[in-house]
Design an enzyme around this catalytic site. Structure first.
Site, mmCIF file in Angstrom:
data_model
loop_
_atom_site.group_PDB
_atom_site.id
_atom_site.type_symbol
_atom_site.label_atom_id
_atom_site.label_comp_id
_atom_site.label_asym_id
_atom_site.label_seq_id
_atom_site.Cartn_x
_atom_site.Cartn_y
_atom_site.Cartn_z
ATOM 1 N N GLY A 270 2.593 66.980 107.984
ATOM 2 C CA GLY A 270 3.039 68.239 107.322
ATOM 3 C C GLY A 270 4.502 68.475 107.304
ATOM 4 N N ARG A 307 7.174 81.770 113.415
ATOM 5 C CA ARG A 307 7.238 80.761 114.690
ATOM 6 C C ARG A 307 8.246 81.108 115.580
ATOM 7 N NH1 ARG A 307 9.140 76.345 113.499
ATOM 8 N NH2 ARG A 307 7.487 75.053 114.684
ATOM 9 N N TYR A 311 5.813 80.804 118.660
ATOM 10 C CA TYR A 311 5.795 79.345 119.390
ATOM 11 C C TYR A 311 7.321 79.186 119.973
ATOM 12 C CZ TYR A 311 2.608 77.512 115.533
ATOM 13 O OH TYR A 311 1.478 77.332 114.942
ATOM 14 N N CYS A 337 7.742 96.919 113.246
ATOM 15 C CA CYS A 337 7.642 97.851 114.372
ATOM 16 C C CYS A 337 6.857 97.286 115.703
ATOM 17 C CB CYS A 337 7.057 99.100 114.101
ATOM 18 S SG CYS A 337 8.197 99.945 112.877
HETATM 19 C C1 LIG Z 1 -1.800 70.176 111.206
HETATM 20 C C2 LIG Z 1 -2.329 68.965 111.245
HETATM 21 C C3 LIG Z 1 -1.570 67.776 110.752
HETATM 22 C C4 LIG Z 1 -0.174 68.209 110.609
HETATM 23 O O1 LIG Z 1 0.715 68.367 111.633
HETATM 24 P P1 LIG Z 1 2.314 68.330 111.538
HETATM 25 O O2 LIG Z 1 2.929 68.450 112.946
HETATM 26 O O3 LIG Z 1 2.788 69.095 110.427
HETATM 27 O O4 LIG Z 1 2.798 66.984 110.888
HETATM 28 C C5 LIG Z 1 -2.092 66.697 110.763
HETATM 29 N N1 LIG Z 1 -3.588 66.403 110.959
HETATM 30 C C6 LIG Z 1 -4.415 67.371 111.269
HETATM 31 C C7 LIG Z 1 -5.592 67.295 111.474
HETATM 32 C C8 LIG Z 1 -3.714 68.576 111.313
HETATM 33 O O5 LIG Z 1 -4.659 69.637 111.794
#
Ligand SMILES: *Cc1c(COP(=O)(O)O)cnc(C)c1O
Length: 419
Positions: A270, A307, A311, A337
């Site tokens: 992702g 984020r 995180y 706030c």
């Molecule tokens: C969130 C997720 C991803 C993607 O992770 P990234 O760090 O954004 O690449 C891939 N596989 C599963 C099962 C996920 O839950």
């Protein structure tokens, strides 16, 4: 976005300030050229007969982004039935979508199976229940190899007490359930977490999956998940995709030879595909001097980009409307706030009220984690494709906030003004 002759430019020379004029702030902007670059880095790094990159769409779920990846011949990784529906709506064939949920109900998995998508099962209880009813539906099994990885405890999902996947130590149990129910296992999967810093972590996980594969005779694919780290600051470490590609391809090809068939090597990134493609543009409302620092407050907050607070993530911040000015040190905060600090002690060219600040790495887990906290509208999204900008999500309005609220008539309706 780069500094070219003293001004920040998006790809094809597009001016981020002009986008702010046209669409207003705060604004998410995504550049397909960067998504494509990242996709091609992956497809050229792995030298195997069959490779499939499934875009993990929870990072950024705008349907146009899904369509863009479909056009690049990606598959789709989904974690909820709604993401499955988005994928189908975007035009992915059911067979190109893999459903990898965690702790969802059997009913949700049955809905996904009715839609014909690939099912990835991550616990033994569901494996048994599913297997008793759908023994003729080939499935994928999510293995937890117990490899410690991940940039923070929230995103490290492969460790020993993680809620994700079936422990590698329970493999004999999986094999028993598969035999008893007559299920066919067509895929093995692992996803050890986000922000993996070392290619060798992948290789250790890979060995565990290759060993597990001996127990299943009908495999078609092995899915190594994701967790590729991208750089968030200058000289930041990132996963060396090219090195990983070389080492894993060699090992995978050898495995296929021993296994006796050419399986598909799968990944489901992702962040790697979309993080760097996104910018978040905000306007400075207030510049404020405290006893120890200068604070710049923007027209956004943890409601739009959580984020940094959630995180401790670092997002580079630049002043796109005053790039040539002398840099000073700022703490950049939001308007919510509640304490919502985007960055502390950042060196940014002098900030004036009304300036536009751009946040980098705003493609992954930014808009998709946005909320209406403080009853604020979520921002608009713009896609840049081949030198043109397209509005791909309208800014919300008051109607959106009130849409699902059921206004009852059991309370007096008199307003202060009416009195
Ligand atoms: C969130 C997720 C991803 C993607 O992770 P990234 O760090 O954004 O690449 C891939 N596989 C599963 C099962 C996920 O839950």
């Amino acid at each position: 976005m780069e500094l070219v002759n003293g001004a920040y430019e998006l790809s094809n020379g597009l001016d981020p300030m002009a986008l702010c004029e046209k669409y207003d702030c705060p604004l998410y902007v995504y550049d397909t050229a960067i998504m494509k670059r990242q996709f091609e880095r992956l497809t050229s790094a792995f030298k195997v007969k069959k490779l499939k990159i499934n875009y993990a769409c929870k990072a950024l779920t705008n349907i146009n982004v899904l369509r863009f990846f479909k056009q690049l011949d990606a598959g789709l990784d989904t974690v909820s039935i709604q993401e499955v529906q988005l994928g189908l709506r975007a035009g992915f064939a059911p067979g190109e979508i893999i459903f990898t949920p965690n702790c969802v109900s059997l009913e949700e998995i049955e809905m996904a199976q009715a839609l014909g998508v690939k099912i990835n099962i991550d616990n033994i209880s569901i494996l048994e229940q599913f297997g008793h009813v759908y023994s003729d539906v080939p499935i994928c099994v999510r293995i937890n190899p117990h490899i410690m990885a991940g940039g923070s405890s929230k995103i490290s999902v492969g460790h020993i007490d993680s809620k994700f996947g079936i422990s590698i130590h329970q493999l004999p149990h999986v094999v028993r359930v598969v035999e008893a129910t007559g299920l066919t296992v067509e895929g093995l999967h692992m996803h050890t977490g986000s922000d993996i810093l070392d290619a060798d972590v992948f290789l250790r996980g890979a060995e565990i999956l290759f060993n597990s594969a001996r127990h299943f005779k009908s495999l078609k694919y092995i899915d190594f998940g994701s967790g590729f780290k991208v750089p968030y600051k200058e000289n930041d470490i990132a996963t060396d995709i090219e090195e990983l590609g070389e080492k894993l391809s060699e090992r995978f090809n050898k495995f296929c030879e021993n296994y006796g068939s050419d399986l598909t090597l799968m990944f489901e990134p992702g962040k790697f595909l979309v993080s760097e493609a996104g910018y978040f543009l905000t306007k400075v409302n207030v510049v404020k001097q405290t006893t120890s620092m200068v604070i710049a407050g923007v027209d956004s907050g943890l409601n739009h980009l959580i984020r940094p607070m959630f995180y401790n993530a670092h997002h580079n911040i630049v002043n796109v409307s005053n790039p040539a000015a002398k840099p000073r040190i700022y703490t950049v905060v939001g308007y919510i706030c509640e304490t919502d600090t985007f960055g502390v002690n950042r060196k940014i060219s002098e900030i004036r009220e009304g300036d536009i600040l751009a946040f980098y790495n705003a493609g992954a887990y930014c808009f998709s984690m946005a909320s209406n906290y403080n009853s604020r509208y979520r921002p608009a999204e713009v896609l840049i494709h081949e030198g043109k900008d397209y509005l791909i999500r309208k800014r919300e309005t008051f109607e959106d906030l009130i849409r699902n609220q059921v206004e009852m008539d059991i309370f007096e309706k008199t307003s202060v003004i009416a009195k």
